[in-house]
Design an enzyme around this catalytic site. Structure first.
Site, PDB file in Angstrom:
ATOM      1  N   ASN A   1       0.849  -1.195   0.000  1.00 58.56           N
ATOM      2  CA  ASN A   1       0.000   0.000   0.000  1.00 58.56           C
ATOM      3  C   ASN A   1       0.882   1.242   0.000  1.00 58.56           C
ATOM      4  O   ASN A   1       2.102   1.137   0.015  1.00 58.56           O
ATOM      5  CB  ASN A   1      -0.973  -0.025   1.182  1.00 58.56           C
ATOM      6  CG  ASN A   1      -0.252  -0.057   2.509  1.00 58.56           C
ATOM      7  OD1 ASN A   1       0.437   0.887   2.867  1.00 58.56           O
ATOM      8  ND2 ASN A   1      -0.373  -1.167   3.225  1.00 58.56           N
ATOM      9  N   ARG A   2       0.253   2.404  -0.033  1.00 57.53           N
ATOM     10  CA  ARG A   2       0.997   3.646  -0.269  1.00 57.53           C
ATOM     11  C   ARG A   2       1.527   4.304   1.007  1.00 57.53           C
ATOM     12  O   ARG A   2       1.989   5.438   0.966  1.00 57.53           O
ATOM     13  CB  ARG A   2       0.097   4.653  -0.990  1.00 57.53           C
ATOM     14  CG  ARG A   2      -0.344   4.197  -2.351  1.00 57.53           C
ATOM     15  CD  ARG A   2      -1.216   5.273  -3.000  1.00 57.53           C
ATOM     16  NE  ARG A   2      -2.048   4.705  -4.044  1.00 57.53           N
ATOM     17  CZ  ARG A   2      -1.636   4.437  -5.264  1.00 57.53           C
ATOM     18  NH1 ARG A   2      -0.393   4.705  -5.608  1.00 57.53           N
ATOM     19  NH2 ARG A   2      -2.461   3.918  -6.149  1.00 57.53           N
TER      20      ARG A   2
END
Ligand code: CTP
Length: 295
Positions: free
Chosen positions: A103-104
Site C-alpha cells: 500500500n501507499r
C-alpha cells in the site's frame, strides 16, 4: 568559563567544530567531563562544515536545538519514562519472490509519533514496514518487518511491556494464501490469487489490554468516516482512534502534512487542522496524555 562556573541553571552545549577536532580524544574527554557535571550535549550533526569538509561537527540546526530544550526542560510529560510501542509504514505481502501486494503508506506519521514520544522522554519500540526514513534517536529502538505476520509477531513480543501502543501502520488486511516460491511467469494472461485474512494485530492487543495500557488505532475511511471509525474504536477496545482524511489536499499517504480527527470513547470528535505530521503527532500525544492516569 566564569559564566559557566557561576551558572546555577541547567547548562547545555551544542558543539560545532571541524571533524578531526571532534574525533580528537581530548574533545571526547572534555565532553565526558561536562556530562559528568550534568551538562547535556546537543549534536553535533553530520554535514557540510565551515572548512568545506563533510563530516560530524556541524552545529545542530537552531530549530532542533530549541525543540530539544523545550522538551528537555518541560519534563512534565506523562510519557516521560513510559514504554511506547509505535508501528509505522505499510506491510508487503509476497505473491512470489519478486512481487508483493502493498500500500501507499510512507511511514512518516508513525515515525513522527515515535520521534515525538521519544522527545517527551519515552522509550520507544518502533516496528516498521519497509520505508525510506531513518531515525537516530537513542530512545527509539527500531525493528524492521516486511509482512503483516512479521509485524504481528514483533508487536506480540513488545506489547506486554508497553504502557502505550500506537498502531499507525497500514497493515494489509489480506495476504496471498499460497505465495509462489518461483517468479510467476509473464505469459500468464490472467490469474487468480487466493487471499486470506491477516491477523488483526490491533484487535488482539485491544482484547488483552492491561489496566495500565492505552491503545491508539488509526483509521482511513472513504465513506461514513466518523461512524466507521467510531465502530472500530469500540470493536477493537481502543482508547483513541485517529481518523485520517483522504479527501483533503496535503493529507494522508506520502505527504509531510496531515489532517486528522481524534475520537475517544464518550466524547465528541476533535478535528485538527491541516498541519505538519510532526505537529499532528504532538497533538495526538497531547490528547493521549489527557487519557493517561496521573502518576
Ligand atoms: N490493523 C491491525 N492489523 C491488521 C489490520 C489493521 O492492527 N491486520 C490496525 C491498523 O494499524 C490501524 C487499524 O487496525 O490502526 C485500522 O485498520 P483498518 O484496516 O482500517 O481496520 P479494519 O478493522 O480492518 O476495518 P476495514 O474493514 O475498514 O478494513
Amino acid at each position: 568559563m566564569a559564566c559557566f562556573l557561576s551558572a546555577t541553571c541547567p547548562v547545555y552545549v551544542a558543539p560545532a567544530m571541524d571533524l578531526e577536532m571532534f574525533k580528537d580524544p581530548s574533545t571526547n574527554a572534555n565532553l565526558a567531563g561536562l556530562k559528568a557535571r550534568g551538562v547535556k550535549t546537543i549534536g553535533p550533526d553530520s554535514g557540510e562544515l565551515a572548512s568545506g569538509l563533510e563530516g560530524q561537527g556541524r552545529m545542530t540546526e537552531l530549530e532542533v536545538i530549541v525543540r530539544f530544550l523545550v522538551r528537555d526542560l518541560m519534563q512534565g510529560s506523562k510519557l516521560a519514562g513510559k514504554r511506547v510501542l509505535v508501528t509505522a509504514g505499510g506491510t508487503q505481502e509476497a505473491l512470489d519472490p519478486v512481487r508483493y501486494i502493498g500500500n501507499r503508506s510512507s511511514g512518516k506519521m508513525g515515525f513522527a509519533i515515535a520521534e515525538e514520544a521519544a522527545a517527551r522522554g519515552a522509550q520507544v519500540e518502533l516496528v516498521t514496514g519497509p520505508v525510506v526514513i531513518a531515525t537516530d534517536r537513542p530512545a527509539i529502538i527500531r525493528t524492521d518487518v516486511i509482512s503483516a505476520a512479521e509485524m504481528a509477531m514483533a508487536c506480540e513480543r513488545f506489547a506486554p511491556d508497553c504502557d502505550i501502543i500506537v498502531m499507525a501502520a497500514a497493515v494489509a488486511d489480506h495476504t496471498p494464501k499460497k505465495p509462489s516460491d518461483r517468479k510467476i511467469k509473464e505469459k500468464e494472461t490472467s490469474m487468480l490469487v487466493e487471499l486470506e485474512p491477516t491477523v488483526d494485530i490491533l484487535k488482539g492487543l485491544g482484547s488483552r489490554k492491561a489496566k495500565h495500557q492505552r491503545i491508539v488505532g488509526f483509521a482511513l475511511e472513504t465513506n461514513d468516516a466518523l461512524a466507521n471509525a467510531q465502530g472500530k474504536l469500540e470493536r477493537k477496545n481502543l482508547d483513541m482512534i485517529v481518523l485520517n482524511s483522504l479527501s483533503d489536499p496535503g493529507a494522508g499517504f506520502g505527504h509531510d502534512t496531515n489532517k486528522v480527527t481524534l475520537l475517544t470513547p464518550g466524547t465528541d470528535p476533535v478535528q485538527l487542522p491541516l498541519m505538519s505530521k510532526a505537529r499532528t503527532a504532538a497533538a495526538i500525544l497531547d490528547h493521549l496524555e489527557k487519557l493517561m492516569p496521573n502518576a
